[in-house]
Design a protein around this motif. Structure first.
Motif, mmCIF file in Angstrom:
data_model
loop_
_atom_site.group_PDB
_atom_site.id
_atom_site.type_symbol
_atom_site.label_atom_id
_atom_site.label_comp_id
_atom_site.label_asym_id
_atom_site.label_seq_id
_atom_site.Cartn_x
_atom_site.Cartn_y
_atom_site.Cartn_z
ATOM 1 N N SER A 156 0.808 -1.220 0.000
ATOM 2 C CA SER A 156 0.000 0.000 0.000
ATOM 3 C C SER A 156 0.844 1.273 0.000
ATOM 4 C CB SER A 156 -0.929 0.020 1.222
ATOM 5 O OG SER A 156 -0.169 0.207 2.408
ATOM 6 N N GLY A 157 2.098 1.183 0.459
ATOM 7 C CA GLY A 157 2.944 2.359 0.567
ATOM 8 C C GLY A 157 2.627 3.212 1.785
ATOM 9 N N LYS A 158 1.727 2.718 2.655
ATOM 10 C CA LYS A 158 1.332 3.473 3.839
ATOM 11 C C LYS A 158 2.241 3.147 5.013
ATOM 12 C CE LYS A 158 -3.437 3.958 2.502
ATOM 13 N NZ LYS A 158 -4.830 3.819 2.825
ATOM 14 N N GLU A 159 2.416 4.151 5.885
ATOM 15 C CA GLU A 159 3.204 3.944 7.089
ATOM 16 C C GLU A 159 2.487 2.956 8.002
ATOM 17 O OE1 GLU A 159 3.873 7.796 8.796
ATOM 18 O OE2 GLU A 159 4.811 8.546 6.970
ATOM 19 N N ARG A 160 3.266 2.047 8.611
ATOM 20 C CA ARG A 160 2.678 1.003 9.461
ATOM 21 C C ARG A 160 3.083 1.115 10.918
ATOM 22 N NH1 ARG A 160 -1.410 -1.230 8.898
ATOM 23 N NH2 ARG A 160 -0.743 -3.209 9.681
ATOM 24 N N PHE A 220 19.555 -3.318 18.512
ATOM 25 C CA PHE A 220 18.240 -3.913 18.680
ATOM 26 C C PHE A 220 17.194 -2.906 18.208
ATOM 27 C CE2 PHE A 220 21.179 -5.522 21.786
ATOM 28 C CZ PHE A 220 20.950 -6.887 21.820
ATOM 29 N N GLY A 221 16.006 -3.398 17.911
ATOM 30 C CA GLY A 221 14.938 -2.493 17.514
ATOM 31 C C GLY A 221 13.609 -2.954 18.073
ATOM 32 N N LYS A 222 12.807 -1.978 18.525
ATOM 33 C CA LYS A 222 11.480 -2.319 19.033
ATOM 34 C C LYS A 222 10.452 -1.358 18.448
ATOM 35 C CE LYS A 222 11.898 0.364 23.276
ATOM 36 N NZ LYS A 222 11.870 0.357 24.717
ATOM 37 N N ILE A 223 9.245 -1.856 18.326
ATOM 38 C CA ILE A 223 8.149 -1.046 17.818
ATOM 39 C C ILE A 223 7.694 -0.108 18.938
ATOM 40 C CG2 ILE A 223 5.778 -1.071 16.941
ATOM 41 C CD1 ILE A 223 6.427 -3.858 15.740
ATOM 42 N N ILE A 224 7.707 1.196 18.654
ATOM 43 C CA ILE A 224 7.280 2.160 19.674
ATOM 44 C C ILE A 224 5.944 2.812 19.310
ATOM 45 C CG2 ILE A 224 9.599 2.603 20.525
ATOM 46 C CD1 ILE A 224 9.502 5.273 18.919
ATOM 47 N N LYS A 225 5.500 2.602 18.066
ATOM 48 C CA LYS A 225 4.212 3.157 17.636
ATOM 49 C C LYS A 225 3.657 2.282 16.529
ATOM 50 C CE LYS A 225 2.141 7.363 15.763
ATOM 51 N NZ LYS A 225 2.412 8.737 15.280
ATOM 52 N N PHE A 226 2.361 1.972 16.615
ATOM 53 C CA PHE A 226 1.676 1.199 15.583
ATOM 54 C C PHE A 226 0.645 2.115 14.924
ATOM 55 C CE2 PHE A 226 -1.958 -1.532 14.378
ATOM 56 C CZ PHE A 226 -1.335 -2.246 13.370
ATOM 57 N N ILE A 227 0.597 2.078 13.602
ATOM 58 C CA ILE A 227 -0.341 2.907 12.849
ATOM 59 C C ILE A 227 -1.351 1.964 12.197
ATOM 60 C CG2 ILE A 227 -0.578 4.650 11.036
ATOM 61 C CD1 ILE A 227 2.530 5.168 11.558
ATOM 62 N N PRO A 228 -2.526 1.787 12.830
ATOM 63 C CA PRO A 228 -3.488 0.806 12.318
ATOM 64 C C PRO A 228 -4.209 1.291 11.053
ATOM 65 C CG PRO A 228 -4.410 1.954 14.192
ATOM 66 C CD PRO A 228 -2.994 2.440 14.036
ATOM 67 N N GLY A 229 -4.589 0.316 10.234
ATOM 68 C CA GLY A 229 -5.454 0.606 9.103
ATOM 69 C C GLY A 229 -6.874 0.793 9.609
ATOM 70 N N THR A 253 13.708 -6.843 0.808
ATOM 71 C CA THR A 253 14.297 -5.628 1.353
ATOM 72 C C THR A 253 13.240 -4.540 1.427
ATOM 73 O OG1 THR A 253 16.428 -6.211 0.359
ATOM 74 C CG2 THR A 253 16.155 -3.934 1.096
ATOM 75 N N GLN A 254 13.125 -3.930 2.588
ATOM 76 C CA GLN A 254 12.224 -2.798 2.780
ATOM 77 C C GLN A 254 13.055 -1.535 2.973
ATOM 78 O OE1 GLN A 254 9.805 -3.731 6.243
ATOM 79 N NE2 GLN A 254 8.135 -4.351 4.907
ATOM 80 N N THR A 255 12.420 -0.407 2.717
ATOM 81 C CA THR A 255 13.040 0.890 2.971
ATOM 82 C C THR A 255 12.265 1.566 4.088
ATOM 83 O OG1 THR A 255 13.725 1.088 0.654
ATOM 84 C CG2 THR A 255 13.657 3.115 1.964
ATOM 85 N N TRP A 256 12.957 1.891 5.162
ATOM 86 C CA TRP A 256 12.358 2.602 6.287
ATOM 87 C C TRP A 256 12.838 4.038 6.238
ATOM 88 C CZ3 TRP A 256 13.010 -1.064 11.120
ATOM 89 C CH2 TRP A 256 12.327 -2.264 10.883
ATOM 90 N N LEU A 257 11.972 4.951 6.626
ATOM 91 C CA LEU A 257 12.257 6.377 6.540
ATOM 92 C C LEU A 257 12.550 6.970 7.917
ATOM 93 C CD1 LEU A 257 9.251 7.179 4.179
ATOM 94 C CD2 LEU A 257 11.610 6.652 3.523
ATOM 95 N N PRO A 258 13.386 7.992 7.972
ATOM 96 C CA PRO A 258 13.642 8.632 9.273
ATOM 97 C C PRO A 258 12.349 9.170 9.859
ATOM 98 C CG PRO A 258 15.146 9.458 7.577
ATOM 99 C CD PRO A 258 14.123 8.628 6.893
ATOM 100 N N TYR A 259 12.224 9.076 11.171
ATOM 101 C CA TYR A 259 11.034 9.569 11.879
ATOM 102 C C TYR A 259 11.433 10.755 12.735
ATOM 103 C CZ TYR A 259 6.983 9.580 14.991
ATOM 104 O OH TYR A 259 5.863 9.950 15.712
ATOM 105 N N ASP A 260 10.719 11.849 12.587
ATOM 106 C CA ASP A 260 11.063 13.075 13.297
ATOM 107 C C ASP A 260 10.237 13.300 14.552
ATOM 108 O OD1 ASP A 260 12.884 13.628 11.278
ATOM 109 O OD2 ASP A 260 11.433 14.769 10.109
ATOM 110 N N GLY A 261 9.222 12.474 14.790
ATOM 111 C CA GLY A 261 8.299 12.704 15.903
ATOM 112 C C GLY A 261 8.853 12.418 17.252
#
Length: 142
Positions: free
Chosen positions: A34-38, A51-60, A134-142
């Motif tokens: 979809s190209g939408k942020e998840r 390490f990486g952890k999910i700190i925010k989920f963006i539901p459909g 391979t996915q591309t993740w974008l910098p998050y400024d929030g």
């Protein structure tokens, strides 16, 4: 001669800048279809590992806003997605980070992982033997 020295210093500075890029920080994940942020994943360093952890989920529109990982195995089964550690034990190898694993919380599968920065974006590769995505993740400024 002076111009040659300036060019050499500029090239050295660019090289140092590229090597200094770190994966540590917050990154927006994007759905392949979809190209939408998840989600937003925070990557952090402990000792010499990353390490990486999910700190925010963006539901459909039809998704649970606070889902659990019901497809996960072991200690991660039924854990909330927000707060879930999905990247583990990555080690810096030159300009890349590898040797660890990444969890896909949508299907509970764990893949070998490789991370690197390209054009200011985080490239995230999950693979099994020679098959990879391979996915591309974008910098998050929030």
């Amino acid at each position: 001669m002076k111009q040659l020295l300036i060019v050499a210093l500029a090239l050295f500075g660019m090289t140092v800048g590229l090597q200094a890029q770190s994966i540590v920080g917050k990154w927006k994940t994007v759905d392949d279809n979809s190209g939408k942020e998840r989600s937003v994943v925070e990557i952090f360093q402990e000792d010499d590992k990353y390490f990486g952890k999910i700190i925010k989920f963006i539901p459909g529109p039809d998704e649970d806003p606070d889902p659990i990982c019901d497809e996960c195995k072991g200690k991660k089964k039924d854990q909330k997605i927000v707060g879930l550690q999905i990247i583990e034990d990555m080690e810096k190898e030159g300009d890349q980070y590898e040797g660890g694993e990444i969890l896909d919380p949508e299907n509970g599968k764990v893949y070998d992982c490789k991370l690197w920065i390209e054009d200011g974006k985080l490239k995230v590769r999950g693979y099994i033997m020679f098959l990879y995505r391979t996915q591309t993740w974008l910098p998050y400024d929030g």
